[in-house]
Design a protein around this motif. Structure first.
Motif, mmCIF file in Angstrom:
data_model
loop_
_atom_site.group_PDB
_atom_site.id
_atom_site.type_symbol
_atom_site.label_atom_id
_atom_site.label_comp_id
_atom_site.label_asym_id
_atom_site.label_seq_id
_atom_site.Cartn_x
_atom_site.Cartn_y
_atom_site.Cartn_z
ATOM 1 N N LEU A 137 112.964 122.401 1.368
ATOM 2 C CA LEU A 137 113.324 122.908 2.700
ATOM 3 C C LEU A 137 114.771 122.557 3.040
ATOM 4 O O LEU A 137 115.460 123.335 3.717
ATOM 5 C CB LEU A 137 112.368 122.358 3.752
ATOM 6 N N ALA B 44 113.303 126.662 9.006
ATOM 7 C CA ALA B 44 114.372 125.844 8.427
ATOM 8 C C ALA B 44 115.707 126.583 8.435
ATOM 9 O O ALA B 44 116.768 125.979 8.600
ATOM 10 C CB ALA B 44 114.007 125.441 6.996
ATOM 11 N N LEU C 292 104.899 126.616 2.337
ATOM 12 C CA LEU C 292 106.295 127.036 2.196
ATOM 13 C C LEU C 292 106.436 128.553 2.318
ATOM 14 O O LEU C 292 107.325 129.157 1.700
ATOM 15 C CB LEU C 292 106.850 126.562 0.843
ATOM 16 N N LEU D 41 109.807 128.779 6.171
ATOM 17 C CA LEU D 41 111.184 128.799 5.679
ATOM 18 C C LEU D 41 112.160 129.302 6.736
ATOM 19 O O LEU D 41 113.283 128.812 6.842
ATOM 20 C CB LEU D 41 111.285 129.651 4.413
#
Length: 400
Positions: free
Chosen positions: A87, A118, A110, A115
């Protein structure tokens, strides 16, 4: 030299063919592609021959061909620490590409929704067999799956015989083509708007688009196309024919091309007879089988492949059917720079080059494919500030 995609960072989680081929294309044009592999189960194509000796170890030349210009690192994304590290990389990346079954990245925690938290600008490309939704989404898929399910397999082979799989992994490669196009399209959109997005690319969808006119042949014409051997479905002559020392492709189906071929062979009747003079008449099955095809076979039986190439290939589509050896040694292919030598540590591997020729920002072969985790030390130092001792500890903890 300026590279068109310089400044683009791609985190490449892909394996086998479709994904690595897409990221190879991006890397050839300057994108920084970091190939991230599971240390316990790296890309399966590393185990596929043929092999070359690289510093005393067997290294797959096929893997090398599709993973050139990439850096290599390892992360065990099932490990909590590895997920955190990944990440952190996503925060600095432009693109994440994976080709797992639909839902795999979500199970790892994930997926795209995670994502983009992030990095809201991240471009996330999911390349799977059947796409991220629909009744087949969790099915496993190989190239043969795409060929079978799309109808492509049913079009290839000889009349009145079972269909034959296409001789290369065309379903995987065409998905790779679309993968590269999709990423570039999303990248241009982000340059204009600042927005990232998710790309959902299915092998089945991609392969359906290379069935030529078979789809509209059915939907508009009511015809279910099948195998036609070496002939084309709608034009004649357009097939393989024997000559003195092998076989050639001959595709002079337009009236102009047919007359040029007839003149070369000195066949006035073929040039002037009403049964030969129009595309429609030559395509008529009875006329083609009784008059046209025997004539072509008689023409070519008098010449070698080289004689036909030298005498006719500049006038009509007539080409020797070459072996791979002959293709690799072909002067046109080599003039175009399509066979390149790529260094791999103490070895060198000849492989196909990049077919896209750019006048200002050409592709460049900058480095060979990485060994498993080859760039771990440098990448972990760059992205996370890790010392060699810390990298060693991560390996000890099975994080990398």
């Amino acid at each position: 030299m300026m590279h068109a995609l310089e400044g683009m960072t791609v985190l490449d989680l892909t394996r086998f063919i479709a994904g690595p081929f897409a990221t190879m294309t991006l890397a050839d044009f300057g994108a920084r592609v970091i190939k991230i592999e599971n240390p316990n189960e790296p890309d399966g194509n590393r185990a596929q021959g043929p092999y070359v000796d690289v510093e005393g170890e067997a290294f797959s030349a096929w893997f090398a061909q599709m993973n050139r210009n990439k850096e290599g690192m390892t992360l065990n994304l099932k490990d909590p620490e590895a997920k955190k590290l990944f990440l952190k990389m996503v925060e600095k990346a432009d693109v994440v590409i994976e080709n797992f079954r639909a839902g795999t990245m979500d199970k790892l925690g994930l997926g795209y929704d995670v994502l983009r938290q992030a990095n809201p600008k991240i471009i996330y490309a999911a390349m799977s067999g059947y796409g991220q939704d629909g009744p087949y989404k969790t099915w496993p898929s190989f190239d043969g799956s795409g060929q079978a399910m799309s109808g492509l397999w049913s079009l290839n082979g000889y009349v009145d015989q079972p269909p034959v799989r296409m001789g290369t992994a065309i379903a995987d490669y065409v998905t790779g083509f679309y993968g590269a196009i999709a990423v570039l399209t999303a990248y241009v959109h982000r340059m204009k708007t600042g927005e990232g997005q998710m790309i959902d690319l299915a092998q089945l969808d991609s392969t359906l688009t290379v069935t030529e006119a078979a789809v509209v042949g059915y939907t508009a014409g009511g015809e279910v196309e099948g195998t036609k051997g070496n002939e084309a479905p709608r034009v004649r002559p357009y097939s393989m024919y024997p000559c003195k020392d092998g076989y050639v492709f001959f595709g002079a189906y337009t009236d102009n091309l047919w007359k040029k071929a007839a003149r070369f062979f000195g066949d006035t009747e073929a040039e002037t007879d009403p049964d030969f003079c129009t595309t429609e008449r030559r395509y008529d099955n009875a006329i083609f089988r009784s008059k046209v095809e025997p004539r072509i076979i008689e023409w070519f039986s008098q010449y070698t492949k080289q004689e036909l190439l030298e005498g006719l290939s500049a006038q009509v589509p007539l080409n020797p059917i070459k072996t791979i050896k002959e293709a690799v040694e072909d002067p046109q292919i080599n003039h175009r720079g399509m066979i390149v030598d790529i260094p791999h540590h103490d070895a060198s591997i000849r492989m196909y080059g990049q077919p896209i020729k750019m006048s200002k920002t050409p592709a460049e072969m900058r480095r060979g494919a990485p060994k498993v985790g080859e760039d771990n030390q440098a990448l972990f130092a760059e992205f996370f500030g890790c010392t060699p001792a810390q990298v060693a500890q991560l390996k000890e903890n099975h994080t990398i």
